[in-house]
Write a protein that holds these residues in place. Structure first.
Motif, PDB file in Angstrom:
ATOM      1  N   MET A  35       0.844  -1.191   0.000  1.00  0.00           N
ATOM      2  CA  MET A  35       0.000   0.000   0.000  1.00  0.00           C
ATOM      3  C   MET A  35       0.878   1.239   0.000  1.00  0.00           C
ATOM      4  SD  MET A  35      -2.907  -1.113   2.815  1.00  0.00           S
ATOM      5  CE  MET A  35      -1.691  -1.430   4.097  1.00  0.00           C
ATOM      6  N   GLN A  36       0.530   2.194  -0.853  1.00  0.00           N
ATOM      7  CA  GLN A  36       1.286   3.432  -0.948  1.00  0.00           C
ATOM      8  C   GLN A  36       0.476   4.593  -0.380  1.00  0.00           C
ATOM      9  OE1 GLN A  36       4.667   2.013  -1.966  1.00  0.00           O
ATOM     10  NE2 GLN A  36       4.542   4.197  -2.382  1.00  0.00           N
ATOM     11  N   PHE A  37       1.119   5.408   0.433  1.00  0.00           N
ATOM     12  CA  PHE A  37       0.494   6.593   1.009  1.00  0.00           C
ATOM     13  C   PHE A  37       1.455   7.775   0.898  1.00  0.00           C
ATOM     14  CE2 PHE A  37      -1.317   2.982   3.300  1.00  0.00           C
ATOM     15  CZ  PHE A  37      -2.674   3.226   3.199  1.00  0.00           C
ATOM     16  N   GLN A  38       0.916   8.976   1.018  1.00  0.00           N
ATOM     17  CA  GLN A  38       1.737  10.182   1.116  1.00  0.00           C
ATOM     18  C   GLN A  38       1.484  10.825   2.464  1.00  0.00           C
ATOM     19  OE1 GLN A  38       1.056  13.004  -2.042  1.00  0.00           O
ATOM     20  NE2 GLN A  38       2.869  12.347  -3.132  1.00  0.00           N
ATOM     21  N   ASP A  39       2.562  11.292   3.108  1.00  0.00           N
ATOM     22  CA  ASP A  39       2.336  12.051   4.327  1.00  0.00           C
ATOM     23  C   ASP A  39       2.113  13.519   3.973  1.00  0.00           C
ATOM     24  OD1 ASP A  39       4.818  13.225   3.915  1.00  0.00           O
ATOM     25  OD2 ASP A  39       5.824  12.171   5.540  1.00  0.00           O
ATOM     26  N   GLN A  40       2.071  14.400   4.971  1.00  0.00           N
ATOM     27  CA  GLN A  40       1.733  15.795   4.694  1.00  0.00           C
ATOM     28  C   GLN A  40       2.921  16.636   4.243  1.00  0.00           C
ATOM     29  OE1 GLN A  40      -0.743  16.473   8.376  1.00  0.00           O
ATOM     30  NE2 GLN A  40      -2.278  17.039   6.836  1.00  0.00           N
ATOM     31  N   LEU A  41       4.050  15.976   4.050  1.00  0.00           N
ATOM     32  CA  LEU A  41       5.191  16.617   3.388  1.00  0.00           C
ATOM     33  C   LEU A  41       5.367  16.053   1.983  1.00  0.00           C
ATOM     34  CD1 LEU A  41       7.868  16.766   6.259  1.00  0.00           C
ATOM     35  CD2 LEU A  41       6.189  18.495   5.574  1.00  0.00           C
ATOM     36  N   GLN A  42       4.325  15.312   1.525  1.00  0.00           N
ATOM     37  CA  GLN A  42       4.313  14.679   0.209  1.00  0.00           C
ATOM     38  C   GLN A  42       5.414  13.633   0.049  1.00  0.00           C
ATOM     39  OE1 GLN A  42       3.610  18.356   0.230  1.00  0.00           O
ATOM     40  NE2 GLN A  42       1.635  17.341   0.536  1.00  0.00           N
ATOM     41  N   ARG A  43       5.807  13.033   1.148  1.00  0.00           N
ATOM     42  CA  ARG A  43       6.779  11.944   1.122  1.00  0.00           C
ATOM     43  C   ARG A  43       6.036  10.631   0.913  1.00  0.00           C
ATOM     44  NH1 ARG A  43       7.958  11.155   5.878  1.00  0.00           N
ATOM     45  NH2 ARG A  43      10.098  10.374   5.876  1.00  0.00           N
ATOM     46  N   GLU A  44       6.563   9.770   0.062  1.00  0.00           N
ATOM     47  CA  GLU A  44       5.933   8.478  -0.204  1.00  0.00           C
ATOM     48  C   GLU A  44       6.210   7.497   0.936  1.00  0.00           C
ATOM     49  OE1 GLU A  44       3.941   7.634  -2.670  1.00  0.00           O
ATOM     50  OE2 GLU A  44       4.075   9.593  -3.669  1.00  0.00           O
ATOM     51  N   ILE A  45       5.163   6.795   1.356  1.00  0.00           N
ATOM     52  CA  ILE A  45       5.286   5.793   2.415  1.00  0.00           C
ATOM     53  C   ILE A  45       4.708   4.478   1.912  1.00  0.00           C
ATOM     54  CG2 ILE A  45       4.574   5.160   4.751  1.00  0.00           C
ATOM     55  CD1 ILE A  45       4.248   8.150   5.299  1.00  0.00           C
ATOM     56  N   HIS A  46       5.508   3.426   2.005  1.00  0.00           N
ATOM     57  CA  HIS A  46       5.034   2.098   1.578  1.00  0.00           C
ATOM     58  C   HIS A  46       4.772   1.235   2.806  1.00  0.00           C
ATOM     59  CE1 HIS A  46       4.519  -1.560  -0.721  1.00  0.00           C
ATOM     60  NE2 HIS A  46       5.357  -2.147   0.124  1.00  0.00           N
ATOM     61  N   LEU A  47       3.588   0.633   2.856  1.00  0.00           N
ATOM     62  CA  LEU A  47       3.226  -0.272   3.939  1.00  0.00           C
ATOM     63  C   LEU A  47       2.781  -1.601   3.354  1.00  0.00           C
ATOM     64  CD1 LEU A  47       1.089   2.227   6.076  1.00  0.00           C
ATOM     65  CD2 LEU A  47       3.428   1.496   6.560  1.00  0.00           C
ATOM     66  N   ASP A  48       3.287  -2.683   3.907  1.00  0.00           N
ATOM     67  CA  ASP A  48       2.923  -4.017   3.416  1.00  0.00           C
ATOM     68  C   ASP A  48       1.546  -4.449   3.901  1.00  0.00           C
ATOM     69  OD1 ASP A  48       5.367  -4.372   2.085  1.00  0.00           O
ATOM     70  OD2 ASP A  48       6.346  -5.057   3.926  1.00  0.00           O
ATOM     71  N   LYS A  49       1.130  -3.871   5.031  1.00  0.00           N
ATOM     72  CA  LYS A  49      -0.157  -4.250   5.628  1.00  0.00           C
ATOM     73  C   LYS A  49      -0.663  -3.100   6.502  1.00  0.00           C
ATOM     74  CE  LYS A  49       2.206  -6.259   9.609  1.00  0.00           C
ATOM     75  NZ  LYS A  49       2.392  -7.432  10.474  1.00  0.00           N
ATOM     76  N   THR A  50      -1.879  -3.237   6.975  1.00  0.00           N
ATOM     77  CA  THR A  50      -2.405  -2.249   7.909  1.00  0.00           C
ATOM     78  C   THR A  50      -1.584  -2.310   9.193  1.00  0.00           C
ATOM     79  OG1 THR A  50      -4.644  -2.514   7.033  1.00  0.00           O
ATOM     80  CG2 THR A  50      -4.433  -1.504   9.212  1.00  0.00           C
ATOM     81  N   PRO A  51      -0.983  -1.191   9.611  1.00  0.00           N
ATOM     82  CA  PRO A  51      -0.111  -1.204  10.791  1.00  0.00           C
ATOM     83  C   PRO A  51      -0.845  -1.645  12.055  1.00  0.00           C
ATOM     84  CG  PRO A  51       0.191   0.815   9.533  1.00  0.00           C
ATOM     85  CD  PRO A  51      -1.023   0.146   8.974  1.00  0.00           C
ATOM     86  N   GLN A  52      -0.205  -2.560  12.781  1.00  0.00           N
ATOM     87  CA  GLN A  52      -0.756  -3.047  14.042  1.00  0.00           C
ATOM     88  C   GLN A  52       0.096  -2.643  15.241  1.00  0.00           C
ATOM     89  OE1 GLN A  52      -3.784  -4.632  14.313  1.00  0.00           O
ATOM     90  NE2 GLN A  52      -3.901  -4.063  12.156  1.00  0.00           N
ATOM     91  N   ARG A  53       1.299  -2.102  14.953  1.00  0.00           N
ATOM     92  CA  ARG A  53       2.210  -1.676  16.011  1.00  0.00           C
ATOM     93  C   ARG A  53       2.646  -0.241  15.702  1.00  0.00           C
ATOM     94  NH1 ARG A  53       3.754  -5.569  19.305  1.00  0.00           N
ATOM     95  NH2 ARG A  53       5.689  -4.517  19.915  1.00  0.00           N
ATOM     96  N   ILE A  54       2.101   0.706  16.468  1.00  0.00           N
ATOM     97  CA  ILE A  54       2.263   2.138  16.171  1.00  0.00           C
ATOM     98  C   ILE A  54       3.085   2.820  17.262  1.00  0.00           C
ATOM     99  CG2 ILE A  54       1.058   4.308  15.706  1.00  0.00           C
ATOM    100  CD1 ILE A  54      -1.499   2.560  15.225  1.00  0.00           C
ATOM    101  N   ILE A  55       4.029   3.641  16.838  1.00  0.00           N
ATOM    102  CA  ILE A  55       4.715   4.544  17.762  1.00  0.00           C
ATOM    103  C   ILE A  55       4.314   5.963  17.378  1.00  0.00           C
ATOM    104  CG2 ILE A  55       6.951   5.591  18.311  1.00  0.00           C
ATOM    105  CD1 ILE A  55       8.114   2.827  18.513  1.00  0.00           C
ATOM    106  N   SER A  56       3.828   6.724  18.358  1.00  0.00           N
ATOM    107  CA  SER A  56       3.436   8.112  18.135  1.00  0.00           C
ATOM    108  C   SER A  56       4.341   9.028  18.948  1.00  0.00           C
ATOM    109  CB  SER A  56       1.974   8.342  18.545  1.00  0.00           C
ATOM    110  OG  SER A  56       1.661   9.722  18.464  1.00  0.00           O
ATOM    111  N   LEU A  57       4.986   9.974  18.263  1.00  0.00           N
ATOM    112  CA  LEU A  57       5.915  10.892  18.918  1.00  0.00           C
ATOM    113  C   LEU A  57       5.350  12.307  19.002  1.00  0.00           C
ATOM    114  CD1 LEU A  57       9.228   9.594  17.317  1.00  0.00           C
ATOM    115  CD2 LEU A  57       8.188   8.948  19.500  1.00  0.00           C
ATOM    116  N   VAL A  58       4.018  12.418  18.933  1.00  0.00           N
ATOM    117  CA  VAL A  58       3.343  13.711  18.992  1.00  0.00           C
ATOM    118  C   VAL A  58       2.128  13.579  19.910  1.00  0.00           C
ATOM    119  CG1 VAL A  58       2.329  15.589  17.664  1.00  0.00           C
ATOM    120  CG2 VAL A  58       4.032  14.089  16.596  1.00  0.00           C
ATOM    121  N   PRO A  59       2.091  14.315  21.032  1.00  0.00           N
ATOM    122  CA  PRO A  59       0.996  14.155  22.000  1.00  0.00           C
ATOM    123  C   PRO A  59      -0.404  14.291  21.421  1.00  0.00           C
ATOM    124  CG  PRO A  59       2.774  15.410  22.981  1.00  0.00           C
ATOM    125  CD  PRO A  59       3.140  15.229  21.531  1.00  0.00           C
ATOM    126  N   SER A  60      -0.651  15.318  20.598  1.00  0.00           N
ATOM    127  CA  SER A  60      -2.000  15.507  20.071  1.00  0.00           C
ATOM    128  C   SER A  60      -2.389  14.372  19.122  1.00  0.00           C
ATOM    129  CB  SER A  60      -2.120  16.857  19.360  1.00  0.00           C
ATOM    130  OG  SER A  60      -1.186  16.954  18.313  1.00  0.00           O
TER     131      SER A  60
END
Length: 260
Positions: free
Chosen positions: A1-26
């Protein structure tokens, strides 16, 4: 699966993420409200909402510095960052561990876009749509509530030693304008340092609860420069957290206007 973040950077994911790290409180709070609490395997020490989350989840550092080894041990499928809160160097290092999504929020439309992105990435599209609809309803009700309010000139302080204010090109400035509060430092980008003896004329001086925890004991420092009756203390989370906290923000803004 291909996605773009809000800096228009391409992100490739093999599956729906099940293990998430969040480095932003909000964004951490947003993930929980989208029903993704169980998938969180790492957060920052500043991820204080919802209550007790820092006691339940692995702390991998702060927003500017993280413990890379702890992040590796958590084996994340994705790491969530923000252009303003995290550093470029941090993102580069984290990309060696897992795909990194970077948000970039300047207004409500950007916030809605992030919620939609998370809805797609984590298969929580219905939850994201429901949240966006609720925030938009609160937003419209608030605009009607303040339509007859006059514009007030303000300075929004975020730090001490050095004294720093929110300037233009920030989410804080955007929300001030939405509140019909004219930021006297909007002509200076980001977060300029200022001198109190050169403080611009204001109707109100706003002291935020974060990132510096302003309270009444700091009032005497302003006494030589302005009428301290103009000082108002704010819950900074409502002016800088752009996730699901926005659903509560407009009720807070209504109460704020009753005091101004």
């Amino acid at each position: 699966m291909q996605f773009q973040d809000q800096l228009q950077r391409e992100i490739h994911l093999d599956k729906t993420p099940q293990r998430i790290i969040s480095l932003v409180p909000s964004q951490t709070e947003l993930l929980v409200d989208l029903g993704l609490k169980e998938q969180l395997v790492g957060i920052t020490k500043f991820c204080v909402h919802p209550k007790n989350l820092t006691k339940e989840k692995e702390i991998v550092g702060g927003t500017k510095e993280v413990k890379i080894e702890k992040i590796k041990e958590a084996n994340p499928d994705i790491i969530l960052c923000n252009k303003e809160e995290n550093t470029q160097l941090m993102v580069k290092e984290l990309e060696k561990v897992a795909p990194v999504h970077v948000s970039n929020i300047n207004n409500l439309e950007d916030a809605y876009a992030l919620m939609q992105d998370y809805g797609k990435i984590f298969r929580k599209e219905n939850e994201a749509k429901t949240l966006i609809k609720a925030i938009k309803t609160e937003h419209q009700n608030f605009l009607q509530n303040i339509q007859d309010k006059p514009v007030k000139r303000v300075a929004y302080f975020i730090w001490r030693k050095p004294w720093m204010v929110a300037g233009g090109n920030t989410f804080i400035n955007y929300l001030l304008e939405l509140n019909k509060l004219e930021n006297v430092y909007k002509d200076i980008d980001r977060y300029p340092a200022i001198k109190l003896e050169e403080l611009r004329e204001v109707d109100y001086l706003l002291l935020s609860s974060e990132p510096f925890p302003f309270n009444e004991k700091y009032i005497p420092e302003f006494e030589p420069y302005l009428d301290t009756e103009k000082i108002k203390f704010l819950d900074g989370e409502y002016f800088s957290w752009y996730g699901s906290r926005l659903k509560k923000a407009f009720s807070y803004f209504k109460k704020l206007h009753q005091d101004l």
